[in-house]
Each structure stands twice: as C-alpha cells, then as structure tokens.
Design a protein around this motif. Structure first.
Motif, PDB file in Angstrom:
ATOM      1  N   LEU A  47      78.923 174.622  41.696  1.00  0.00           N
ATOM      2  CA  LEU A  47      78.638 174.389  42.724  1.00  0.00           C
ATOM      3  C   LEU A  47      80.722 172.988  43.024  1.00  0.00           C
ATOM      4  CD1 LEU A  47      74.670 173.749  43.381  1.00  0.00           C
ATOM      5  CD2 LEU A  47      76.760 175.503  44.136  1.00  0.00           C
ATOM      6  N   ASP A  48      80.547 172.317  41.786  1.00  0.00           N
ATOM      7  CA  ASP A  48      81.363 171.246  42.879  1.00  0.00           C
ATOM      8  C   ASP A  48      83.192 172.084  43.366  1.00  0.00           C
ATOM      9  OD1 ASP A  48      80.890 168.960  43.408  1.00  0.00           O
ATOM     10  OD2 ASP A  48      81.086 168.855  41.381  1.00  0.00           O
ATOM     11  N   ARG A  49      82.807 172.670  41.885  1.00  0.00           N
ATOM     12  CA  ARG A  49      84.849 174.001  41.626  1.00  0.00           C
ATOM     13  C   ARG A  49      84.158 174.880  43.693  1.00  0.00           C
ATOM     14  NH1 ARG A  49      83.291 175.557  36.806  1.00  0.00           N
ATOM     15  NH2 ARG A  49      83.104 173.684  35.643  1.00  0.00           N
ATOM     16  N   LEU A  50      83.934 174.801  43.805  1.00  0.00           N
ATOM     17  CA  LEU A  50      83.393 176.093  44.934  1.00  0.00           C
ATOM     18  C   LEU A  50      83.473 175.506  45.934  1.00  0.00           C
ATOM     19  CD1 LEU A  50      80.810 178.160  43.485  1.00  0.00           C
ATOM     20  CD2 LEU A  50      82.931 179.558  43.697  1.00  0.00           C
ATOM     21  N   THR A  51      82.897 174.461  46.238  1.00  0.00           N
ATOM     22  CA  THR A  51      83.273 173.630  47.603  1.00  0.00           C
ATOM     23  C   THR A  51      84.378 171.789  48.117  1.00  0.00           C
ATOM     24  OG1 THR A  51      81.686 171.114  46.007  1.00  0.00           O
ATOM     25  CG2 THR A  51      80.653 173.835  47.738  1.00  0.00           C
ATOM     26  N   ARG A  52      84.949 171.392  46.224  1.00  0.00           N
ATOM     27  CA  ARG A  52      86.157 170.932  46.668  1.00  0.00           C
ATOM     28  C   ARG A  52      87.307 171.325  47.450  1.00  0.00           C
ATOM     29  NH1 ARG A  52      87.162 168.860  40.862  1.00  0.00           N
ATOM     30  NH2 ARG A  52      84.949 168.200  40.984  1.00  0.00           N
ATOM     31  N   PRO A  53      87.881 172.494  47.046  1.00  0.00           N
ATOM     32  CA  PRO A  53      88.336 173.525  48.110  1.00  0.00           C
ATOM     33  C   PRO A  53      88.419 173.254  49.794  1.00  0.00           C
ATOM     34  CG  PRO A  53      88.337 173.713  46.232  1.00  0.00           C
ATOM     35  CD  PRO A  53      87.370 173.802  46.340  1.00  0.00           C
ATOM     36  N   ALA A  54      87.493 173.500  49.667  1.00  0.00           N
ATOM     37  CA  ALA A  54      86.886 173.163  51.131  1.00  0.00           C
ATOM     38  C   ALA A  54      87.417 171.831  51.928  1.00  0.00           C
ATOM     39  CB  ALA A  54      86.055 174.127  51.688  1.00  0.00           C
ATOM     40  N   TYR A  55      87.038 170.516  50.926  1.00  0.00           N
ATOM     41  CA  TYR A  55      86.398 169.563  50.974  1.00  0.00           C
ATOM     42  C   TYR A  55      88.136 168.715  51.516  1.00  0.00           C
ATOM     43  CZ  TYR A  55      81.064 169.996  50.004  1.00  0.00           C
ATOM     44  OH  TYR A  55      79.580 170.629  50.210  1.00  0.00           O
ATOM     45  N   PHE A  56      88.422 169.607  50.518  1.00  0.00           N
ATOM     46  CA  PHE A  56      89.747 169.094  50.156  1.00  0.00           C
ATOM     47  C   PHE A  56      90.888 168.764  51.652  1.00  0.00           C
ATOM     48  CE2 PHE A  56      94.587 169.226  48.758  1.00  0.00           C
ATOM     49  CZ  PHE A  56      94.507 167.902  48.691  1.00  0.00           C
ATOM     50  N   LYS A  57      90.610 169.958  51.953  1.00  0.00           N
ATOM     51  CA  LYS A  57      91.597 171.183  53.011  1.00  0.00           C
ATOM     52  C   LYS A  57      91.034 169.757  54.256  1.00  0.00           C
ATOM     53  CE  LYS A  57      93.772 174.824  51.912  1.00  0.00           C
ATOM     54  NZ  LYS A  57      94.337 174.372  51.741  1.00  0.00           N
ATOM     55  N   ILE A  58      89.852 169.125  54.300  1.00  0.00           N
ATOM     56  CA  ILE A  58      89.414 168.445  55.663  1.00  0.00           C
ATOM     57  C   ILE A  58      90.004 167.376  55.918  1.00  0.00           C
ATOM     58  CG2 ILE A  58      87.154 167.900  57.216  1.00  0.00           C
ATOM     59  CD1 ILE A  58      88.165 170.888  57.152  1.00  0.00           C
ATOM     60  N   ARG A  59      89.155 166.672  54.162  1.00  0.00           N
ATOM     61  CA  ARG A  59      90.014 164.877  54.316  1.00  0.00           C
ATOM     62  C   ARG A  59      91.081 165.378  54.716  1.00  0.00           C
ATOM     63  NH1 ARG A  59      86.026 165.813  48.877  1.00  0.00           N
ATOM     64  NH2 ARG A  59      83.968 164.985  49.513  1.00  0.00           N
ATOM     65  N   LYS A  60      92.232 165.685  54.185  1.00  0.00           N
ATOM     66  CA  LYS A  60      93.381 166.137  54.105  1.00  0.00           C
ATOM     67  C   LYS A  60      94.201 165.435  55.540  1.00  0.00           C
ATOM     68  CE  LYS A  60      97.040 169.005  53.306  1.00  0.00           C
ATOM     69  NZ  LYS A  60      97.259 170.541  52.977  1.00  0.00           N
ATOM     70  N   TYR A  61      93.725 166.281  56.694  1.00  0.00           N
ATOM     71  CA  TYR A  61      93.357 165.632  57.853  1.00  0.00           C
ATOM     72  C   TYR A  61      92.632 165.032  58.968  1.00  0.00           C
ATOM     73  CZ  TYR A  61      96.697 169.739  57.405  1.00  0.00           C
ATOM     74  OH  TYR A  61      97.338 170.701  56.760  1.00  0.00           O
ATOM     75  N   ILE A  62      91.358 164.872  58.525  1.00  0.00           N
ATOM     76  CA  ILE A  62      90.040 163.720  58.701  1.00  0.00           C
ATOM     77  C   ILE A  62      89.604 163.250  58.168  1.00  0.00           C
ATOM     78  CG2 ILE A  62      87.920 163.854  59.791  1.00  0.00           C
ATOM     79  CD1 ILE A  62      88.892 167.199  61.011  1.00  0.00           C
ATOM     80  N   PRO A  63      89.668 161.643  57.928  1.00  0.00           N
ATOM     81  CA  PRO A  63      88.848 161.134  57.324  1.00  0.00           C
ATOM     82  C   PRO A  63      87.127 161.319  57.772  1.00  0.00           C
ATOM     83  CG  PRO A  63      89.269 159.239  59.452  1.00  0.00           C
ATOM     84  CD  PRO A  63      90.216 160.900  59.784  1.00  0.00           C
ATOM     85  N   VAL A  76      82.716 171.549  57.757  1.00  0.00           N
ATOM     86  CA  VAL A  76      82.863 172.541  56.793  1.00  0.00           C
ATOM     87  C   VAL A  76      81.867 173.240  57.615  1.00  0.00           C
ATOM     88  CG1 VAL A  76      83.607 174.022  55.076  1.00  0.00           C
ATOM     89  CG2 VAL A  76      84.794 171.927  54.987  1.00  0.00           C
ATOM     90  N   LEU A  77      81.079 173.376  57.279  1.00  0.00           N
ATOM     91  CA  LEU A  77      79.764 174.546  57.729  1.00  0.00           C
ATOM     92  C   LEU A  77      79.979 174.849  59.010  1.00  0.00           C
ATOM     93  CD1 LEU A  77      76.261 172.428  56.321  1.00  0.00           C
ATOM     94  CD2 LEU A  77      77.239 174.908  55.908  1.00  0.00           C
ATOM     95  N   ILE A  78      80.067 174.172  60.471  1.00  0.00           N
ATOM     96  CA  ILE A  78      80.206 173.658  61.688  1.00  0.00           C
ATOM     97  C   ILE A  78      81.625 174.564  61.913  1.00  0.00           C
ATOM     98  CG2 ILE A  78      80.863 172.620  63.953  1.00  0.00           C
ATOM     99  CD1 ILE A  78      79.225 170.387  63.126  1.00  0.00           C
ATOM    100  N   GLY A  79      82.381 174.818  60.998  1.00  0.00           N
ATOM    101  CA  GLY A  79      84.163 175.453  61.016  1.00  0.00           C
ATOM    102  C   GLY A  79      83.404 176.954  60.366  1.00  0.00           C
ATOM    103  N   LEU A  80      83.044 176.684  58.852  1.00  0.00           N
ATOM    104  CA  LEU A  80      82.683 178.658  58.945  1.00  0.00           C
ATOM    105  C   LEU A  80      81.951 178.824  59.648  1.00  0.00           C
ATOM    106  CD1 LEU A  80      81.804 177.679  54.893  1.00  0.00           C
ATOM    107  CD2 LEU A  80      84.026 179.250  56.769  1.00  0.00           C
ATOM    108  N   LYS A  81      80.355 178.131  60.618  1.00  0.00           N
ATOM    109  CA  LYS A  81      79.778 178.942  61.435  1.00  0.00           C
ATOM    110  C   LYS A  81      81.078 179.632  62.306  1.00  0.00           C
ATOM    111  CE  LYS A  81      75.949 180.223  61.072  1.00  0.00           C
ATOM    112  NZ  LYS A  81      75.350 181.587  60.375  1.00  0.00           N
ATOM    113  N   PHE A  82      81.351 178.492  62.839  1.00  0.00           N
ATOM    114  CA  PHE A  82      81.686 179.099  64.172  1.00  0.00           C
ATOM    115  C   PHE A  82      83.177 180.404  63.274  1.00  0.00           C
ATOM    116  CE2 PHE A  82      86.182 178.641  66.785  1.00  0.00           C
ATOM    117  CZ  PHE A  82      86.586 179.155  68.196  1.00  0.00           C
TER     118      PHE A  82
END
Length: 97
Positions: A47-63, A76-82
C-alpha cells in the motif's frame, strides 16, 4: 458509433481505476490510523508503494503536514474525486450526446 463506444468503454475503465485507487488510499490511511505498528507488514509495504508517488507529488508543491496530521491523502482523494466526477463524467456525457 464504434469510436464513441470505444471511448465510452475506455473512460469507464479509467473511472473504475480512479475509484479503486481512492479505496486503496482510504484503506492505507485507516490502517495507519488504527494499527501503526504493522508498518512493516507486506500488505502495508505494498500500500505504501502504491500511494507514496501520489503523496510525493502533492508534498512537492504544498506543505501537507499541519499539527502532526498529514493531509496529503485527503488532498489526493479530493483531486481524484474531482477528476472522476467532473472531467470523466463530462467527457462521457459529451460522447453520449
């Protein structure tokens, strides 16, 4: 007609994949919330390997960590649902006429 049906099927599959990824994020977050000591379990590592890339992309731009709480999964959930509810549905409605 055939192209419309093909595109409709493709976007339906994309919608299913987005919803599956949303559930992966929810399950990962709940397990971390309920049972943090099981972080080295093979399921948690997957689960970490599946979710970490999406979290990393968000954390790169937003604290995303405020008062010790990580809001990256929520963002990430809000973005995907949108993406699923707005863009995919809009394209499907446009294809169907």
């Amino acid at each position: 007609m055939v192209l419309t049906t093909l595109l409709d099927a493709i976007f339906q599959i994309i919608s299913i994949l987005i919803n599956a990824y949303i559930w992966i994020i929810i399950i990962h977050s709940l397990i971390l919330l309920i049972a943090p000591p099981f972080h080295h379990h093979p399921i948690m590592q997957t689960l970490d390997r599946l979710t970490r890339p999406a979290y990393f992309k968000i954390r790169k731009y937003i604290p995303t960590i405020y008062n010790g709480i990580d809001f990256a999964p929520l963002i990430v959930l809000i973005g995907l649902k949108f993406l699923d509810l707005f863009l995919i549905r809009l394209i499907l409605q446009t294809l169907q006429g």
